[in-house]
Design an enzyme around this catalytic site. Sequence first.
Site, PDB file in Angstrom:
ATOM      1  CB  SER A 140     136.528 -47.626 -99.602  1.00 21.48           C
ATOM      2  OG  SER A 140     137.245 -46.446 -99.342  1.00 21.48           O
ATOM      3  CE1 TYR A 153     135.488 -48.253 -94.406  1.00 21.49           C
ATOM      4  CE2 TYR A 153     137.146 -46.915 -95.520  1.00 21.49           C
ATOM      5  CZ  TYR A 153     135.854 -47.400 -95.430  1.00 21.49           C
ATOM      6  OH  TYR A 153     134.919 -47.025 -96.374  1.00 21.49           O
TER       7      TYR A 153
END
Length: 255
Positions: A140, A153
């Site tokens: 990501s 995350y």
Amino acid sequence: MSLAGKVVIVTGASSGIGAAAATAFAQHGSKVVITGRNEANLKATEAACKAANSKVELLVIAADVTTDAEKIIKTTIDKFGQLDVLVNNAGFGEMGSILDIDVDQFDRVMNTNVRSVFLLTKYAAPHLVKTQGNIVNVSSVAGLRSFPGASVYCTSKAALDQFTRCIALDLAPKNVRVNAVNPGVIITEFHKRLGMSEADYAKYLEHSKTTHALGRVGEPKEVADAIIFLASDSSSFITGATLPIDGGKHAMCPR
Ligand code: NDP
């Protein structure tokens, strides 16, 4: 793209980016292993793959990457006898400031986004050495940049990026390449699974136009196209790379 006949595992193929990637591999003539937990969604991806290529050979494995990594690799080898490409795409997030999040949330995210990738890679590696195959990890922009309320995350994806580089070095002498894609905001179920309401999601997508240099969010197919590139011989001299697919989000800085 040299992907015809290759055996490809896509984790998290039951939704979003993974479903788009599985469909793209089917279109390129690969033998595709579709794995995820939601069996109804796996059926939908199976249908999309068949629509893309009526002759595609598929294997559907209902499995949880946190507990079934060995089963996913073994079932693939039992069926196809080899493995050429592993796409570690399954992942999710849990949000919250360090003042609010707890260690169970940390463990859940790290188990899925990092530990399962370690296990799948470990079980897949001997087979990839035999075929001189490759790995594509779906990381990501959160691995490259920091965002408030997203420490767990972001940390999981930064770990995945570093794992990508380290394993690329481990496997380079065996001619196995390892790369990652780092998507920006892509329209999938991801944000709704974070608990966003439809209204909040709509607002977030509108706001995201300002946080991506290209002035829009992305589509799963745009990430799938990059995964196909990194899995194919078109990227034969690329390993250890983390490639942003994010409309320039990683290059931006608030002012
Ligand atoms: P989706 O929520 O649409 O899909 C996530 C997929 O991961 C589903 O197929 C889900 O399977 C699977 N999955 C999650 N946990 C597990 C598990 N324990 N075992 C097996 N499968 C699991 O989101 P995306 O398609 O967007 O997400 C794909 C990847 O892309 C993730 O790694 C995510 O972090 C990354 N990403 C997404 C971005 C975005 O904006 N959408 C941005 C940057 C990165 P099932 O539903 O069957 O349980």
